[in-house]
Design a protein around this motif. Sequence first.
Motif, short mmCIF file in Angstrom:
data_model
loop_
_atom_site.label_atom_id
_atom_site.label_comp_id
_atom_site.label_asym_id
_atom_site.label_seq_id
_atom_site.Cartn_x
_atom_site.Cartn_y
_atom_site.Cartn_z
N MET A 97 -0.54 -6.52 57.70
CA MET A 97 -0.76 -7.72 56.88
C MET A 97 -0.73 -7.29 55.42
N SER A 98 -0.86 -8.22 54.51
CA SER A 98 -0.74 -7.84 53.10
C SER A 98 -1.84 -6.86 52.68
N CYS A 99 -3.00 -6.96 53.36
CA CYS A 99 -4.19 -6.18 52.98
C CYS A 99 -4.73 -6.66 51.63
N ALA A 100 -4.48 -7.94 51.35
CA ALA A 100 -5.08 -8.53 50.15
C ALA A 100 -6.60 -8.52 50.30
N CYS A 101 -7.27 -8.29 49.18
CA CYS A 101 -8.74 -8.24 49.20
C CYS A 101 -9.22 -8.47 47.78
N PRO A 102 -10.50 -8.63 47.55
CA PRO A 102 -10.95 -8.88 46.17
C PRO A 102 -10.51 -7.81 45.19
N ARG A 103 -10.41 -6.55 45.65
CA ARG A 103 -9.96 -5.48 44.74
C ARG A 103 -8.49 -5.61 44.39
N SER A 104 -7.71 -6.18 45.35
CA SER A 104 -6.26 -6.29 45.14
C SER A 104 -5.79 -7.62 45.73
N PRO A 105 -5.84 -8.71 44.96
CA PRO A 105 -5.55 -10.05 45.51
C PRO A 105 -4.17 -10.21 46.13
N LYS A 106 -3.21 -9.33 45.80
CA LYS A 106 -1.92 -9.47 46.51
C LYS A 106 -1.74 -8.41 47.58
N PRO B 51 10.07 -6.46 53.13
CA PRO B 51 8.86 -6.22 52.32
C PRO B 51 9.05 -6.56 50.85
N GLN B 52 10.31 -6.59 50.39
CA GLN B 52 10.50 -6.84 48.95
C GLN B 52 11.04 -8.23 48.65
N ASP B 53 11.02 -9.12 49.69
CA ASP B 53 11.37 -10.50 49.32
C ASP B 53 10.08 -11.16 48.82
N LYS B 54 10.20 -12.36 48.30
CA LYS B 54 8.99 -12.97 47.73
C LYS B 54 8.36 -13.95 48.70
N ASP B 55 8.79 -13.86 49.99
CA ASP B 55 8.28 -14.82 50.96
C ASP B 55 6.95 -14.35 51.56
N SER B 56 5.86 -14.67 50.88
CA SER B 56 4.55 -14.28 51.41
C SER B 56 4.23 -15.08 52.67
N CYS B 57 3.36 -14.51 53.50
CA CYS B 57 2.97 -15.17 54.75
C CYS B 57 1.99 -16.30 54.43
N PRO C 48 2.52 -7.30 49.59
CA PRO C 48 2.31 -8.74 49.43
C PRO C 48 3.13 -9.62 50.36
N ALA C 49 4.28 -9.12 50.82
CA ALA C 49 5.14 -9.96 51.68
C ALA C 49 5.04 -9.56 53.14
N ALA C 50 4.01 -8.79 53.51
CA ALA C 50 3.80 -8.44 54.93
C ALA C 50 3.36 -9.71 55.66
N HIS C 51 3.70 -9.78 56.96
CA HIS C 51 3.40 -10.99 57.74
C HIS C 51 2.39 -10.71 58.85
N LEU C 52 1.55 -11.73 59.07
CA LEU C 52 0.44 -11.59 60.02
C LEU C 52 0.93 -11.53 61.46
N ALA C 53 2.05 -12.22 61.76
CA ALA C 53 2.41 -12.42 63.17
C ALA C 53 3.91 -12.33 63.40
N ASP C 54 4.59 -11.40 62.75
CA ASP C 54 6.06 -11.25 62.89
C ASP C 54 6.44 -10.07 63.77
N GLY C 55 5.44 -9.38 64.35
CA GLY C 55 5.73 -8.26 65.24
C GLY C 55 6.19 -7.02 64.52
N SER C 56 5.84 -6.91 63.23
CA SER C 56 6.26 -5.70 62.49
C SER C 56 5.13 -5.23 61.58
#
Length: 507
Positions: free
Chosen positions: A357-366, A304-310, A370-378
Motif C-alpha cells: 500500500m502507499s504506507c501513507a501516515c502522519p509522518r508522510s501523508p503520501k 508506481p510512477q503514474d499519478k493514479d493513487s488508490c 504514493p501510487a501503490a494499490h491496496l487490492a491489485d495483487g502486487s
Amino acid sequence: MRMRQNPQFDRKNCFVPTSEIIAVEETELNKKQRNIGKWQKMAKPHAFTVYYVKKARNHRWRCSDVTFWCVDEHLCNQWIQALKELLEMQSKPKQLLVYINPYGGKRQGKSIYEQKVAPLFSLASISTDVVITEHANHAKDNLFEVNINKYDGVVCVGGDGMFSEVMHGLIGRMQKDSGIDQNNPKAPLVQCNIRIGIIPAGSTDCICYSTVGISDPVTSALHIIVGDCQPLDVSSVHHNNTFLKYSVSLLGYGFYGDILKDSEKKRWMGPMRYDYSGLKTFLSHHYYEGTISFQPAKHTVGSPQDKDSCRTGCYICKKSEQQLSQQYKECGLKHEEDEEEWKVIKGKFLAINAVNMSCACPRSPKGLSPAAHLADGSADLILVRKCSRFDFLRYLVRHTNQDDQFDFSFVDVYRVKSFQFTSKLSEDNESNVTDIGKKRFGQFCRDHPACCCNIASSTWNCDGETLDSSAIQVRVHCQFVKLFARGIEENSKDEAAYSQSSIEQLL
Ligand SMILES: CCCCCCCCCCCCC/C=C/[C@@H](O)[C@H](COP(=O)(O)O)NC(=O)CCCCC
Ligand SMILES: Nc1ncnc2c1ncn2[C@@H]1O[C@H](COP(=O)(O)OP(=O)(O)O)[C@@H](O)[C@H]1O
Ligand SMILES: [Ca+2]
C-alpha cells in the motif's frame, strides 16, 4: 435520505446515504422541547432522531444527528420501523470481538476505546467482547481458540503491530481449520473473510491511515459501524520452506529495518522512538550488499510512477484483480510462478522496501509509494542504492512534500507479484567463506556510527515486527483479507454526503 434540520433552527437541507445512518431512536420530548416554536400548538408531538455520519475535511468523520417531529404517532412509528428495517438489511456488524493493546503507541489504547469508541458502538446497538491484552501475541493466540463464527468482525485497538497480530491469528486459524500448511510457500492459502477493524492507537498507524485517509479513532469506529469492506493484498514471507510472517504495509531491509531494530529497545519513548532511531540510523549511513530477484506484476494496469493513487472503488484494483483471475484460469498457479521470467539485481543498497500500500501516515501523508494499490495483487519494490548522505536526505525529505521521491538516479521502483532477497553475507557463507576480519570490521563500524561502510546484514522490518532471517521469499496474495474501511475517498468540494438510496424513495 433528504433531511431538513429542525425547521425552527436551520433551513439547510443535506443528503445522507442510508448506508451511512448509524442509528434511529424514538425521541423522548421533555417539556422544554415541547414549548419550542410552532410545535407549541401541537397537543402531543412525536419525534424520532436519526444519527448519521457527517463528513468533515481531510477524511474525518463525525457522528451527527437530526430530529424529525410530527403530530401523528403512527406515522412516526412507521418511519422508525422502516428505517430500522433498512439498517437491518445492510452489512452492518452487530457482534464484535475487540482486542486492546494497552502497551502500544502512547499507551492510551484503553482510554481511547472507552471514551471515543465504546459509546458509538453502544449507540449503534453493537455488542462487544473486549480483551485487554496481557502480553505480546495474546490476541493472536486467543484467535485460535475463540468461537470466531459468533462475530461479524474483529477490532484491534493499537498500531500496525497489533493489526499484524490479529491478522496472523485470523489467517493462521483459517489455514489450520482448512488443513493448509503455511510452511509451503506455494500452498493454496484459504482467504480470510471476517472483516478486521483498526482503531488507531499506535506509533505509526500507517495501515489505518492508508485505508481510511486519516488516523482518527472516531472516524475508524464509524467506518466499522456502517459496515464498510475494503479488500487488502497480503504478502507471505518465507525462508526456504519455513513460514516467517505475513505483511500488508512495509517489508523494509536496511534503513527501515535498522530503525525498527534500534527503536525496539526504546519503546518507553512511545512514537518518538522512531524519530530518535531514524536520526541515528540516518547518521550511521550503513549500506548492504545483496541480490534481489523478482517477477514483474504483468497483470496490473497501473505503475508506481503514474499519478493514479488508490481511491475508494479503485478501477486499477478491480481491473488488475480481474486480469489476475483470468491468468490463473488460463495458466494455473504453477505455470504462472515457474514459467515467467525473474529479473535479478545485485548491488549495494541503503534501503530495500516492498510495500502493499502507499504506507501513507502522519509522518508522510503520501507514503513510501504514493501510487501503490491496496487490492491489485502486487507490491511496489523500491530499491535505494548506496549514495551520499546528502542525496539520501533529499530522497527522504521528498516523502514529506509533493516532489517525486522516485526521481533520483539511485532509486528504482518495480511493481512485482513476488520477489526474493539474499544478502551477500549469506551468499558468502554459502560459499563457505568465513572471514573473521569482516565480522570484526563489522563490529568496529557498529561501535563507530560515523563510519560509512557496509555491515554484514540488516534486519527485515515486517509491518513493524522484525524477521528472523535476511534471506526471504515473498509472494503477494491478492485481496486476501478485508478491513472495515472503504479506501481513501476522493476529496469532494462539499464534504456533505450524497444521496445513494434516499429515504424519500420510501415515501
Ligand atoms: C528529514 C525528514 C525525513 C522524513 C522521512 C519520513 C518517512 C516516513 C516513512 C513512513 C513509512 C511508514 C511505513 C510503516 C511501517 C509500519 O508498519 C511500522 C509499524 O507501525 P506501528 O506498529 O504503528 O509503529 N512502522 C515502522 O516501521 C516505523 C518506520 C519509521 C518511520 C520513520
Ligand atoms: N499487553 C501487551 N504487552 C506487551 N506487548 C504487547 C501487548 N499487546 C500487544 N503487544 C505487542 O506490542 C507490539 C506493538 O503493538 P502496536 O499496537 O503496533 O504498538 P506500536 O504502534 O507502538 O508499535 C506488537 O508486536 C504486539 O504484539
Ligand atoms: Ca497492492
